[in-house]
Write an enzyme that holds these catalytic residues in place. Structure first.
Site, PDB file in Angstrom:
ATOM      1  CG  ASP A  23      -1.884   1.217   1.278  1.00 34.94           C
ATOM      2  OD1 ASP A  23      -1.720   2.105   0.460  1.00 34.94           O
ATOM      3  OD2 ASP A  23      -2.901   1.170   1.925  1.00 34.94           O
TER       4      ASP A  23
ATOM      5  CE1 TYR B  38      -6.081  11.320 -10.526  1.00 30.77           C
ATOM      6  CE2 TYR B  38      -6.578  12.654 -12.230  1.00 30.77           C
ATOM      7  CZ  TYR B  38      -5.743  11.572 -11.896  1.00 30.77           C
ATOM      8  OH  TYR B  38      -5.266  10.619 -12.757  1.00 30.77           O
TER       9      TYR B  38
HETATM   10  N1  LIG Z   1      -6.798   5.943 -16.738  1.00 29.59           N
HETATM   11  C1  LIG Z   1      -6.793   7.471 -17.028  1.00 29.59           C
HETATM   12  O1  LIG Z   1      -7.582   7.926 -17.826  1.00 29.59           O
HETATM   13  C2  LIG Z   1      -5.524   8.085 -16.376  1.00 29.59           C
HETATM   14  C3  LIG Z   1      -5.462   9.422 -16.791  1.00 29.59           C
HETATM   15  C4  LIG Z   1      -4.502  10.065 -16.188  1.00 29.59           C
HETATM   16  C5  LIG Z   1      -3.561   9.450 -15.367  1.00 29.59           C
HETATM   17  N2  LIG Z   1      -3.773   8.350 -14.974  1.00 29.59           N
HETATM   18  C6  LIG Z   1      -2.722   7.844 -13.968  1.00 29.59           C
HETATM   19  O2  LIG Z   1      -2.433   6.419 -14.298  1.00 29.59           O
HETATM   20  C7  LIG Z   1      -1.915   5.981 -13.182  1.00 29.59           C
HETATM   21  C8  LIG Z   1      -2.475   4.264 -13.372  1.00 29.59           C
HETATM   22  O3  LIG Z   1      -4.015   4.434 -13.492  1.00 29.59           O
HETATM   23  P1  LIG Z   1      -4.878   3.492 -14.236  1.00 29.59           P
HETATM   24  O4  LIG Z   1      -5.865   4.013 -15.123  1.00 29.59           O
HETATM   25  O5  LIG Z   1      -4.105   2.282 -14.654  1.00 29.59           O
HETATM   26  O6  LIG Z   1      -5.819   2.710 -12.955  1.00 29.59           O
HETATM   27  P2  LIG Z   1      -6.324   1.390 -12.397  1.00 29.59           P
HETATM   28  O7  LIG Z   1      -6.615   0.565 -13.602  1.00 29.59           O
HETATM   29  O8  LIG Z   1      -7.213   1.851 -11.299  1.00 29.59           O
HETATM   30  O9  LIG Z   1      -5.127   0.938 -11.750  1.00 29.59           O
HETATM   31  C9  LIG Z   1      -4.507   1.762 -10.463  1.00 29.59           C
HETATM   32  C10 LIG Z   1      -3.482   0.865  -9.910  1.00 29.59           C
HETATM   33  O10 LIG Z   1      -2.914   1.640  -8.609  1.00 29.59           O
HETATM   34  C11 LIG Z   1      -3.041   0.584  -7.553  1.00 29.59           C
HETATM   35  N3  LIG Z   1      -3.413   1.260  -6.428  1.00 29.59           N
HETATM   36  C12 LIG Z   1      -4.353   2.193  -6.101  1.00 29.59           C
HETATM   37  N4  LIG Z   1      -4.171   2.404  -4.669  1.00 29.59           N
HETATM   38  C13 LIG Z   1      -3.113   2.031  -4.499  1.00 29.59           C
HETATM   39  C14 LIG Z   1      -2.423   2.055  -3.122  1.00 29.59           C
HETATM   40  N5  LIG Z   1      -2.920   2.741  -2.026  1.00 29.59           N
HETATM   41  N6  LIG Z   1      -1.301   1.201  -2.894  1.00 29.59           N
HETATM   42  C15 LIG Z   1      -0.843   0.702  -4.058  1.00 29.59           C
HETATM   43  N7  LIG Z   1      -1.223   0.464  -5.103  1.00 29.59           N
HETATM   44  C16 LIG Z   1      -2.483   1.349  -5.203  1.00 29.59           C
HETATM   45  C17 LIG Z   1      -4.137  -0.416  -7.960  1.00 29.59           C
HETATM   46  O11 LIG Z   1      -4.191  -1.558  -7.363  1.00 29.59           O
HETATM   47  P3  LIG Z   1      -4.469  -2.040  -6.111  1.00 29.59           P
HETATM   48  O12 LIG Z   1      -6.130  -1.748  -6.064  1.00 29.59           O
HETATM   49  O13 LIG Z   1      -4.525  -3.508  -6.127  1.00 29.59           O
HETATM   50  O14 LIG Z   1      -3.869  -1.496  -4.910  1.00 29.59           O
HETATM   51  C18 LIG Z   1      -3.758  -0.585  -9.322  1.00 29.59           C
HETATM   52  O15 LIG Z   1      -2.965  -1.438  -9.801  1.00 29.59           O
HETATM   53  C19 LIG Z   1      -2.565   6.528 -11.874  1.00 29.59           C
HETATM   54  O16 LIG Z   1      -1.632   7.178 -11.434  1.00 29.59           O
HETATM   55  C20 LIG Z   1      -3.282   7.538 -12.528  1.00 29.59           C
HETATM   56  O17 LIG Z   1      -3.647   8.843 -11.925  1.00 29.59           O
HETATM   57  C21 LIG Z   1      -4.663   7.471 -15.477  1.00 29.59           C
END
Ligand SMILES: NC(=O)c1ccc[n+]([C@@H]2O[C@H](COP(=O)([O-])OP(=O)(O)OC[C@H]3O[C@@H](n4cnc5c(N)ncnc54)[C@H](OP(=O)(O)O)[C@@H]3O)[C@@H](O)[C@H]2O)c1
Length: 274
Positions: A66, A158
């Site tokens: 975490d 955010y």
């Molecule tokens: N998707 C988009 O549109 C988008 C756009 C801009 C930026 N981003 C950024 O890209 C990154 C990845 O996002 P994503 O879209 O791939 O989201 P996602 O599919 O929800 O994946 C998020 C990942 O972060 C992990 N996570 C969440 N809280 C955590 C914690 N407290 N400790 C450790 N791991 C944690 C989750 O795993 P667990 O739940 O297993 O911990 C999961 O592996 C993020 O930083 C997000 O802000 C995404």
């Protein structure tokens, strides 16, 4: 053979980066081999991603973590270095989303929680990893967001976490220039993952639905590919969409116009049931 730590590797962009790195550098496709250290909270999902990477000839290790807890960030890096003898790349990708108008929020405690995940997790992992990255003249990746370049209405929490992340790594990049450690900040737009469904709503609960229009989102494969390309080329930044690139310069030239566009986009948002 590189050792790469990826946070947020149980799903979405982080999991896809792991799979693509395994495909590119794993021995199954004639690559040099790669050690992938996968971190997130969900151990079962990490195991599943690790198994896919292993079939591509990557050495894998999962470390349930975490990132909002400092000691767990330290333990992640120590475990990686103990197992693989060093560290070449740290990908700070773990993150959570949030969608609420500031005025709708009564209890701000989840704003702090979001900051611990999206900013402090990356700061803590980076502090632990830095001596090893200096030894290897390695790389740091920070996954920010377009919301870390332009303040987005409906996303005060955010945007604050992602602006903080952007600023931290911009300053650190300059500090580490002499040490030969590269810092690449990625700014994805809307990417087709489950992040918005899991993000906080005004009450600090999981949204359960997306508050954005999902059609037209970038594929997770394309997003991961662009981040890996930028990371390997040791680029400063990866700004992913034309809208992001233009918006960034427009903000300097015509900030009022960008604000109007952001407000218009907010009105088009699919509002979750209240
Ligand atoms: N998707 C988009 O549109 C988008 C756009 C801009 C930026 N981003 C950024 O890209 C990154 C990845 O996002 P994503 O879209 O791939 O989201 P996602 O599919 O929800 O994946 C998020 C990942 O972060 C992990 N996570 C969440 N809280 C955590 C914690 N407290 N400790 C450790 N791991 C944690 C989750 O795993 P667990 O739940 O297993 O911990 C999961 O592996 C993020 O930083 C997000 O802000 C995404």
């Amino acid at each position: 053979m590189r050792t790469i730590v990826i946070t947020g590797a149980s799903d979405g962009i982080g999991a896809e980066m792991a799979r693509q790195l395994a495909a590119l550098e794993g021995t199954a496709n004639g690559g040099p081999g790669v050690n992938l250290v996968l971190a997130a909270r969900n151990a079962a999902q990490l195991e599943a991603v690790a198994a896919e990477c292993a079939t591509l000839g990557a050495q894998t290790m999962i470390v349930p973590t975490d990132v909002s807890i400092q000691i767990q960030c330290r333990r992640l890096v120590i475990s990686a270095v103990e197992r693989f003898g060093g560290l070449d790349v740290l990908v700070n990708n773990a993150g959570r989303s949030a969608h609420a108008l500031f005025e709708e929020v009564e209890d701000l405690s989840w704003y702090e929680e979001l900051m611990r995940v999206n900013l402090w997790g990356a700061v803590w992992c980076t502090q632990a990893a830095l001596p090893h990255l200096k030894d290897s003249k390695g790389s740091i990746v920070a996954v920010s967001s377009l919301a870390g370049l332009v303040g987005v209405p409906g996303r005060t929490a955010y945007s604050a976490t992602k602006f903080a992340l952007t600023g931290f790594f911009e300053a650190l990049r300059a500090e580490l220039k002499g040490a030969g450690v590269s810092v690449t900040t990625a700014y994805p737009g809307v990417v087709a993952t489950r992040i918005r469904y899991r993000g906080f709503n005004a009450q600090g609960e999981a949204m359960g639905t997306s508050a954005l229009k999902e059609e037209g989102a970038m594929s997770v494969e394309e997003c991961a590919r662009l981040i890996i390309e930028g990371m390997n080329a040791r680029r400063r930044e990866v700004v992913m969409t034309a809208k992001g690139k233009i918006g960034r310069f427009m903000k300097l030239l015509a900030p009022g116009l960008v604000e109007k566009m952001a407000l218009a986009a907010l009105k088009q948002d699919v509002r979750p049931p209240q």
